[in-house]
Design a protein around this motif. Structure first.
Motif, mmCIF file in Angstrom:
data_model
loop_
_atom_site.group_PDB
_atom_site.id
_atom_site.type_symbol
_atom_site.label_atom_id
_atom_site.label_comp_id
_atom_site.label_asym_id
_atom_site.label_seq_id
_atom_site.Cartn_x
_atom_site.Cartn_y
_atom_site.Cartn_z
ATOM 1 N N GLU A 1 -0.781 4.565 -9.933
ATOM 2 C CA GLU A 1 0.010 5.013 -8.792
ATOM 3 C C GLU A 1 0.866 6.225 -9.151
ATOM 4 O O GLU A 1 1.071 7.117 -8.328
ATOM 5 C CB GLU A 1 0.884 3.868 -8.277
ATOM 6 C CG GLU A 1 0.121 2.722 -7.632
ATOM 7 C CD GLU A 1 -0.670 3.179 -6.412
ATOM 8 O OE1 GLU A 1 -0.256 4.170 -5.772
ATOM 9 O OE2 GLU A 1 -1.691 2.543 -6.094
ATOM 10 N N THR B 1 4.189 4.004 -4.816
ATOM 11 C CA THR B 1 3.954 2.678 -4.254
ATOM 12 C C THR B 1 4.290 1.601 -5.279
ATOM 13 O O THR B 1 3.774 1.614 -6.392
ATOM 14 C CB THR B 1 2.485 2.516 -3.822
ATOM 15 O OG1 THR B 1 2.178 3.487 -2.826
ATOM 16 C CG2 THR B 1 2.246 1.133 -3.246
ATOM 17 N N GLY C 1 7.975 0.977 -0.269
ATOM 18 C CA GLY C 1 7.677 -0.449 -0.327
ATOM 19 C C GLY C 1 8.793 -1.297 -0.888
ATOM 20 O O GLY C 1 8.659 -2.516 -0.992
ATOM 21 N N LYS D 1 0.834 -1.203 0.000
ATOM 22 C CA LYS D 1 0.000 0.000 0.000
ATOM 23 C C LYS D 1 0.868 1.252 0.000
ATOM 24 O O LYS D 1 2.067 1.194 0.221
ATOM 25 C CB LYS D 1 -0.941 -0.007 1.208
ATOM 26 C CG LYS D 1 -2.099 -0.985 1.047
ATOM 27 C CD LYS D 1 -3.150 -0.775 2.115
ATOM 28 C CE LYS D 1 -4.362 -1.670 1.865
ATOM 29 N NZ LYS D 1 -5.396 -1.511 2.901
ATOM 30 N N ALA D 2 0.208 2.376 -0.233
ATOM 31 C CA ALA D 2 0.923 3.636 -0.382
ATOM 32 C C ALA D 2 1.740 3.974 0.854
ATOM 33 O O ALA D 2 1.335 3.699 1.981
ATOM 34 C CB ALA D 2 -0.070 4.759 -0.664
#
Length: 235
Positions: free
Chosen positions: A121, A86, A205, A78-79
């Protein structure tokens, strides 16, 4: 002959039992490794991780405290905080993984792989009102992205869609830079639009220790090559 047949049968049974035990051990190890990846710092709780330990037999590799290769896949990150990008998927290949004497740490000699960021994204991470999509290929066959934005200047609204080059820098930053912005001879228009459509964003991430090496724009998003050396794996 009967004794020979019995002896061979015993060897066969033992071999089957050994293979079964080895495969059970590697499955348990893969599941445990995946859980630890999901619980690592910087990895969101929504992340789905899978691990595939290569080489046979696994138990012999463990005894020698060195694994030939580990493949890991992370999905559904997730962001991150702020306007960070992300990564929705990471595939990593860790080779020559040396296990510590207490089995609580390990070091991968090399790590290579890929990461994926969708245009959705990229759009979310851009300035408000800026849209990012696939921009086709240049004359050299390299993929580009299309960036669209509008701006109000001197009481008029101007819309522009331009092709941009995407690149990586500092190991964890993705940059978009417009090849050309038509200004139509209006003072300040090109600079004002470029301020909105040119941007750099840090990746969120990405597992610690992996760095961005290069990037390629595709129809669905940008594919990033990642690489690491002497990557530390610990609790």
């Amino acid at each position: 002959m009967r004794a020979l047949r019995r002896g061979l049968l015993v060897l066969l049974v033992l071999a089957v039992l050994f293979v079964g035990a080895d495969r059970l051990a590697v499955k348990l190890a893969e599941d445990e490794a995946a859980e630890r990846i999901k619980g690592a710092d910087g990895v969101s709780s929504s992340t789905d991780a899978s691990v595939d330990i290569k080489g046979f037999p696994f138990l012999t590799q463990i005894a020698g405290r060195e694994l030939e290769q580990i493949d890991a896949e992370l999905k559904g990150m997730k962001a991150g905080p702020g306007d960070a990008l992300t990564v929705s998927r990471v595939d990593a290949r860790l080779k020559n993984v040396r296990i510590g004497s207490d089995y609580s740490s390990a070091v991968a000699e090399t790590a290579t792989g890929s990461a994926f960021v969708s245009y959705k994204e990229l759009t979310k991470a851009a300035h408000e009102g800026v849209r990012v999509s696939y921009g086709g290929k240049d004359k050299n066959g390299k993929g580009r992205v299309k960036v669209s934005a509008g701006i109000t200047l001197l009481g008029q609204t101007f819309e522009r869609s331009v092709t941009s080059t995407v690149s990586v820098s500092k190991g964890d930053i993705v940059e978009l830079h417009a090849d050309e912005v038509p200004g139509d001879g209006i003072p300040g228009l090109e600079g004002a639009i470029r301020q909105r459509i040119d941007f750099a964003r840090k990746i969120a991430g990405l597992p610690p220790g992996l760095e961005l090496e290069r990037v390629q724009a595709t129809k669905k998003g940008i594919e990033l090559s990642v690489r690491g050396k002497d990557l530390e794996l610990s609790e």
